[in-house]
Design a protein around this motif. Structure first.
Motif, PDB file in Angstrom:
ATOM      1  N   UNK A 122      12.802  -7.884 -11.515  1.00 22.34           N
ATOM      2  CA  UNK A 122      12.523  -9.192 -10.914  1.00 22.34           C
ATOM      3  C   UNK A 122      11.017  -9.351 -10.679  1.00 22.34           C
ATOM      4  N   UNK A 123      10.389  -8.295 -10.156  1.00 23.56           N
ATOM      5  CA  UNK A 123       8.951  -8.368  -9.880  1.00 23.56           C
ATOM      6  C   UNK A 123       8.129  -8.514 -11.165  1.00 23.56           C
ATOM      7  N   UNK A 124       8.431  -7.690 -12.185  1.00 28.98           N
ATOM      8  CA  UNK A 124       7.641  -7.794 -13.412  1.00 28.98           C
ATOM      9  C   UNK A 124       7.916  -9.121 -14.125  1.00 28.98           C
ATOM     10  N   UNK A 125       9.133  -9.646 -13.973  1.00 29.88           N
ATOM     11  CA  UNK A 125       9.437 -10.949 -14.570  1.00 29.88           C
ATOM     12  C   UNK A 125       8.695 -12.065 -13.842  1.00 29.88           C
ATOM     13  N   UNK A 126       8.739 -12.023 -12.494  1.00 30.84           N
ATOM     14  CA  UNK A 126       8.061 -13.038 -11.687  1.00 30.84           C
ATOM     15  C   UNK A 126       6.569 -13.101 -12.012  1.00 30.84           C
ATOM     16  N   UNK A 127       5.979 -11.935 -12.229  1.00 33.53           N
ATOM     17  CA  UNK A 127       4.527 -11.874 -12.425  1.00 33.53           C
ATOM     18  C   UNK A 127       4.079 -12.583 -13.704  1.00 33.53           C
ATOM     19  N   UNK A 128       5.037 -12.854 -14.608  1.00 33.65           N
ATOM     20  CA  UNK A 128       4.661 -13.540 -15.855  1.00 33.65           C
ATOM     21  C   UNK A 128       4.653 -15.050 -15.697  1.00 33.65           C
ATOM     22  N   UNK A 129       5.396 -15.555 -14.714  1.00 37.84           N
ATOM     23  CA  UNK A 129       5.582 -16.997 -14.616  1.00 37.84           C
ATOM     24  C   UNK A 129       4.297 -17.779 -14.332  1.00 37.84           C
ATOM     25  N   UNK A 130       3.404 -17.288 -13.429  1.00 40.00           N
ATOM     26  CA  UNK A 130       2.206 -18.089 -13.135  1.00 40.00           C
ATOM     27  C   UNK A 130       1.390 -18.412 -14.390  1.00 40.00           C
ATOM     28  N   UNK A 131       1.305 -17.455 -15.321  1.00 40.44           N
ATOM     29  CA  UNK A 131       0.539 -17.734 -16.534  1.00 40.44           C
ATOM     30  C   UNK A 131       1.192 -18.854 -17.346  1.00 40.44           C
ATOM     31  N   UNK A 150      -4.922 -14.068 -11.678  1.00 38.85           N
ATOM     32  CA  UNK A 150      -4.497 -14.245 -10.293  1.00 38.85           C
ATOM     33  C   UNK A 150      -4.280 -12.858  -9.697  1.00 38.85           C
ATOM     34  N   UNK A 151      -4.991 -12.555  -8.603  1.00 32.27           N
ATOM     35  CA  UNK A 151      -4.839 -11.198  -8.050  1.00 32.27           C
ATOM     36  C   UNK A 151      -3.458 -10.998  -7.444  1.00 32.27           C
ATOM     37  N   UNK A 152      -2.827 -12.072  -6.961  1.00 29.34           N
ATOM     38  CA  UNK A 152      -1.466 -11.946  -6.424  1.00 29.34           C
ATOM     39  C   UNK A 152      -0.516 -11.519  -7.539  1.00 29.34           C
ATOM     40  N   UNK A 153      -0.678 -12.167  -8.701  1.00 31.86           N
ATOM     41  CA  UNK A 153       0.176 -11.841  -9.848  1.00 31.86           C
ATOM     42  C   UNK A 153      -0.023 -10.387 -10.269  1.00 31.86           C
ATOM     43  N   UNK A 193       1.800  -4.795 -10.499  1.00 28.47           N
ATOM     44  CA  UNK A 193       1.591  -3.366 -10.228  1.00 28.47           C
ATOM     45  C   UNK A 193       2.771  -2.804  -9.419  1.00 28.47           C
ATOM     46  N   UNK A 194       3.221  -3.576  -8.438  1.00 28.20           N
ATOM     47  CA  UNK A 194       4.363  -3.145  -7.630  1.00 28.20           C
ATOM     48  C   UNK A 194       5.615  -3.000  -8.508  1.00 28.20           C
ATOM     49  N   UNK A 195       5.881  -4.015  -9.320  1.00 28.14           N
ATOM     50  CA  UNK A 195       7.051  -3.981 -10.201  1.00 28.14           C
ATOM     51  C   UNK A 195       6.991  -2.827 -11.190  1.00 28.14           C
ATOM     52  N   UNK A 196       5.814  -2.625 -11.799  1.00 29.89           N
ATOM     53  CA  UNK A 196       5.659  -1.543 -12.781  1.00 29.89           C
ATOM     54  C   UNK A 196       5.840  -0.174 -12.115  1.00 29.89           C
ATOM     55  N   UNK A 197       5.343  -0.047 -10.878  1.00 35.08           N
ATOM     56  CA  UNK A 197       5.495   1.221 -10.155  1.00 35.08           C
ATOM     57  C   UNK A 197       6.965   1.529  -9.896  1.00 35.08           C
ATOM     58  N   UNK A 198       7.719   0.471  -9.567  1.00 35.78           N
ATOM     59  CA  UNK A 198       9.159   0.663  -9.370  1.00 35.78           C
ATOM     60  C   UNK A 198       9.832   1.075 -10.682  1.00 35.78           C
ATOM     61  N   UNK A 199       9.364   0.546 -11.818  1.00 40.36           N
ATOM     62  CA  UNK A 199       9.903   0.972 -13.121  1.00 40.36           C
ATOM     63  C   UNK A 199       9.628   2.449 -13.374  1.00 40.36           C
ATOM     64  N   UNK A 256      -1.881   1.609 -14.812  1.00 31.41           N
ATOM     65  CA  UNK A 256      -3.293   1.952 -14.971  1.00 31.41           C
ATOM     66  C   UNK A 256      -4.103   0.744 -15.445  1.00 31.41           C
ATOM     67  N   UNK A 257      -3.622   0.065 -16.483  1.00 32.33           N
ATOM     68  CA  UNK A 257      -4.325  -1.103 -17.023  1.00 32.33           C
ATOM     69  C   UNK A 257      -4.454  -2.186 -15.953  1.00 32.33           C
ATOM     70  N   UNK A 258      -3.388  -2.398 -15.196  1.00 28.46           N
ATOM     71  CA  UNK A 258      -3.413  -3.481 -14.216  1.00 28.46           C
ATOM     72  C   UNK A 258      -4.216  -3.136 -12.962  1.00 28.46           C
ATOM     73  N   UNK A 259      -4.296  -1.847 -12.641  1.00 21.78           N
ATOM     74  CA  UNK A 259      -5.181  -1.441 -11.548  1.00 21.78           C
ATOM     75  C   UNK A 259      -6.630  -1.718 -11.977  1.00 21.78           C
ATOM     76  N   UNK A 260      -6.952  -1.434 -13.240  1.00 26.94           N
ATOM     77  CA  UNK A 260      -8.295  -1.755 -13.767  1.00 26.94           C
ATOM     78  C   UNK A 260      -8.567  -3.256 -13.666  1.00 26.94           C
TER      79      UNK A 260
END
Lengths: 86, 86
Positions: free
Chosen positions: A13-22, B36-39, B44-50, B71-75
């Motif tokens: 859900x989080x990784x999916x949500x993060x794509x929507x703003x773009x 967007x830094x929120x995105x 990053x949160x979603x990927x970490x959970x993965x 790693x890429x998204x932390x950069x």
């Protein structure tokens, strides 16, 4: 003990949500000049293989989150060519 | 019969590769105003959970590709605040 499926659903859900703003930004501004269509195509291919992987492993969170990501990126791909010359 | 691990590695390589052009572009142009830094934080949160999910399921392709994406998204996140005021 954490349930793996719930963890996968939250992660997806989080990784999916993060794509929507773009996608929303591109549609709103009718401008996709910052995107690279090659990158989107590579991403769609990779995400489709993840869906396939999810089917082989029989893991629903992987299937759903990657299928959703394919959908978002197909939309971005279409937008890219729709708004390209603006 | 397709080997699931090979499929996962190919899928992970493609989705990982697709992130690099954006990072390269941001670093080159020293401009991250389109991000967007929120995105990025949600991602990053979603990927970490993965990654966590990959550990629970003991699936290396999931662990590696998502750890690389973190790693890429932390950069990107660091770049955002470095280049924010330019």
């Amino acid at each position: 003990m954490i349930n793996e499926n719930i963890l996968g659903i939250v992660a997806g859900t989080l990784t999916s949500l993060s794509m929507l703003p773009q996608l929303i930004k591109v549609i709103r501004e009718k401008n996709a000049s910052d995107l690279s269509w090659v990158m989107i195509l590579v991403l769609i291919l990779g995400l489709s293989l993840w869906v396939w992987y999810g089917f082989l492993k029989n893991e629903l969170p992987i299937i759903f989150s990657n299928a959703f990501a394919v959908l978002v990126n197909v939309c971005l791909f279409i937008c890219y060519f729709m708004y390209k010359n603006k």
